[in-house]
Structure formats: structure tokens, C-alpha cells
Design an enzyme around this catalytic site. Structure first.
Site, PDB file in Angstrom:
ATOM      1  N   LEU A 125       0.847  -1.198   0.000  1.00 59.50           N
ATOM      2  CA  LEU A 125       0.000   0.000   0.000  1.00 59.50           C
ATOM      3  C   LEU A 125       0.880   1.245   0.000  1.00 59.50           C
ATOM      4  O   LEU A 125       1.707   1.440   0.881  1.00 59.50           O
ATOM      5  CB  LEU A 125      -0.926   0.000   1.218  1.00 59.50           C
ATOM      6  CG  LEU A 125      -2.036   1.052   1.221  1.00 59.50           C
ATOM      7  CD1 LEU A 125      -3.229   0.568   2.057  1.00 59.50           C
ATOM      8  CD2 LEU A 125      -1.578   2.397   1.772  1.00 59.50           C
ATOM      9  N   HIS A 229       7.998   1.418  10.908  1.00 54.34           N
ATOM     10  CA  HIS A 229       8.577   2.680  10.452  1.00 54.34           C
ATOM     11  C   HIS A 229       7.634   3.812  10.860  1.00 54.34           C
ATOM     12  O   HIS A 229       6.413   3.634  10.867  1.00 54.34           O
ATOM     13  CB  HIS A 229       8.728   2.636   8.932  1.00 54.34           C
ATOM     14  CG  HIS A 229       9.512   3.763   8.359  1.00 54.34           C
ATOM     15  ND1 HIS A 229       8.971   5.020   8.149  1.00 54.34           N
ATOM     16  CD2 HIS A 229      10.798   3.821   7.929  1.00 54.34           C
ATOM     17  CE1 HIS A 229       9.885   5.803   7.621  1.00 54.34           C
ATOM     18  NE2 HIS A 229      11.001   5.113   7.473  1.00 54.34           N
TER      19      HIS A 229
END
Length: 337
Positions: A125, A229
């Protein structure tokens, strides 16, 4: 806001490549490599072109219907680990006690595992940085679950999602540098690029098979185990809202968390409803909902105003109906935000 989710096409190669260059590395499913992306598009076309379940990858894109620009993408894998092993690290604890010392020791360990083989996977995505508003990220993410619901027989009873781990400012991975990098003689960026293009069989060939005690890793590597992240925190929250949980698995490259859910318990899958369109004209009333229609290569998803009627049928606003290409009598699947 005329944004539509649709299956990828061969002519999406250049916009996908331009978006891949914006990911900043560590994004295995969207490599900044044209031949690899072209191979993905070909594989996706094959998956959309058959009703038979196999080792499928479906690539969807977000298109601005006003400009014709592709502004986002996502992917769905029907079954991981069919052609080569799907590796993860399983997090565990070994408890040992010493009567002489009167102490109990608990050691955290990482064991190379293929436990997740056979699951379906959602991934890849990416939304263009200029479009990160208006619920477009949610549209991309949840369109995958609507696609799974409409093609349920093509997917497994468990779905996973791997989130990118922590990457430093130089594009390196503290987890890779502290563990796998010591066995492979290549940087994280080199290994990540090789994996994206050639697959991860080299992991099976070279990765040590014995468990790793995390206490033996440098602090920089220990501190990022199971952490996403910073740019992936919103994606993690969306996954959690859908019912995904981080159990005991992390990515072997960057240590990012692997999220898991039972397919039929995913919120969008469970809460979506099927309906027949009674009308697509009149006032723009109804609730803003996510709507999907079509199968395989004709699949489309977008936001539209949906009005629910007492007879179970629905109305769709004219703009939404035009965007989705639906008319009176067509079947749709819809779900609230």
C-alpha cells in the site's frame, strides 16, 4: 473527489515506477525497478483473468478520474509460501532457573519460521504524498478487504500484513545491520532490492537456522524489534481497527511487525453488506460509504452516498453511480467508514 480503485493495467508501469521512487526504501512489494514492476503487472493481469485459485497477486490502483493520474496502489496475495518458503522470525522466550544461584533467567529469542505459509497477505500500500487526505488511504486499504470478500474462495482463512520496520536516515536498517547483515555481506538496501526482484530464496541458503538470543544483538537492533517505520504507524492503526494484531512474528529484513487476522473477522469483511441498486437519480442524500462492484478485472471501489431502504435495496447518488459505472438493478457491496 473523483477517486476510483480499479485493477492495474500494463500502462500503469510508469506511474507505479514514479511512486516507487518515493517510498524511501524497504518497500519490497513496490521496488523502484521497471522490469520487476512490469513482472508484477503481468502477474496481476493473469490473476484477474482467471477464476481458478493459485499463487495469485492482485494489484489495485487509485486513479483520479478527473486527471487520469494514478495516485496510489495496493496489493493482495492469495497464498504466500506456495513456490518458495515464506520466512519470518518468531519471537519467543526461554526460561531457565538455577537453584544454586537462586535466580531465574528469561531470554528473548528469535527463531526462523515458516509458520505463516498458506496465509493470504495484504501489502504494497502506497499513497502519493500529495493525496494523503480525504480518506484516500483508508479507501486503498479497505478496498483490499472488499475485494477479498467478493472473491472469498480465492483466499485463505488467515490474512497477514507485514509493516515496514525502522529505517535510518541513510536508508539502512538497524535490525539488518545487527543480525542478518553479518551473514550476508551486503547492505540492507542491496538485500532489500535483491529480494524485491529475485525473491528470498537466498535467505534459505544463507540465513543461520539456529535461534538468535536478542541479548547478543546490539542495542540499536534490539530497540527496533517489532516496531513499524514512523510513516507506517497510521497503517498499523488502520490494521488494528480492522482487527489485525501483532502476535509473535517480525520481518527477517528490518524487524518490522507482522500483523495477523482471521479473514472472516476482518471488520470490513464482516460488516459489509450486499445490496441491489434501486435508483441512481434524485437528491444526493444518504450516508458516505465505501462501495464496491464488479468481479475480478471489472472490480471497482469508491466512496459514494448510499441510502438504505426498508426493502433492503439502496439508492446511490448520481455522481457516485457514474464514478462506479453502476445503474439501477446492479449489485453492490457497501460498508460504512
Amino acid at each position: 473527489m473523483n477517486f476510483l480503485i480499479r485493477p492495474s493495467r500494463a500502462d500503469d508501469l510508469q506511474p507505479l515506477y514514479e511512486m516507487a521512487k518515493l517510498t524511501g526504501g524497504g518497500f519490497t512489494n513496490l521496488p523502484a525497478d521497471k522490469p520487476a514492476l512490469a513482472a508484477k503487472l503481468e502477474r496481476s493481469a493473469q490473476a484477474f483473468g482467471t477464476e481458478d485459485r493459485g499463487d495469485d497477486m492482485f494489484l489495485l490502483v487509485l486513479e483520479n478520474q478527473d486527471s487520469g493520474e494514478v495516485r496510489g496502489t495496493c496489493q493482495i496475495f492469495s497464498e504466500i509460501g506456495r513456490h518458495w518458503p515464506f520466512y519470518s522470525y518468531r519471537m519467543g522466550t526461554l526460561t531457565q532457573a538455577s537453584q544454586e544461584l537462586g535466580r531465574t533467567f528469561r531470554a528473548d529469542m528469535l527463531a526462523l519460521s515458516t509458520d505463516l505459509e498458506g496465509a493470504s497477505e495484504v501489502g504494497g500500500l502506497f499513497l502519493h504524498p500529495n493525496e494523503r487526505a480525504g480518506g484516500l488511504g483508508m479507501l486503498l486499504a479497505r478496498s483490499r478487504y472488499l475485494f477479498i470478500r467478493q472473491h472469498r474462495a480465492r483466499f485463505a482463512d488467515r490474512v497477514i500484513a507485514e509493516l515496514r520496520g525502522v529505517i535510518d536516515e541513510a536508508g539502512g536498517s538497524p535490525f539488518w545491520d545487527g543480525l542478518a547483515g553479518r551473514f550476508f555481506g551486503m547492505s540492507f538496501q542491496q538485500a532489500d532490492e535483491f529480494n524485491a526482484i529475485h525473491g528470498n530464496q537466498f535467505i534459505a541458503d544463507l540465513m543461520p537456522k539456529h535461534p538468535i538470543y536478542t541479548a547478543m544483538l546490539p542495542e540499536s537492533a534490539r530497540n527496533v524489534i517489532g516496531k513499524p517505520h514512523p510513516t507506517g504507524r497510521a497503517a498499523m492503526r488502520m490494521l488494528e481497527t480492522e482487527g489485525f494484531r501483532h502476535e509473535h512474528y517480525i520481518d527477517i529484513f528490518d524487524g518490522g511487525p507482522t500483523m495477523e487476522a482471521r479473514t472472516d473477522s476482518i471488520r470490513t469483511v464482516a460488516e459489509a453488506a450486499d445490496a441491489t441498486v434501486a435508483a441512481t437519480s434524485g437528491t444526493d442524500d444518504g450516508q458516505r460509504r465505501m462501495v464496491a462492484t464488479g468481479r475480478l478485472a471489472s472490480f471497482r471501489a469508491a466512496y459514494a452516498l448510499v441510502g438504505e431502504r426498508t426493502d433492503g435495496q439502496v439508492t446511490v447518488d448520481p455522481a457516485g453511480a457514474a464514478l462506479l459505472g453502476i445503474a439501477e438493478g446492479d449489485a453492490i457491496t457497501h460498508v460504512g467508514r
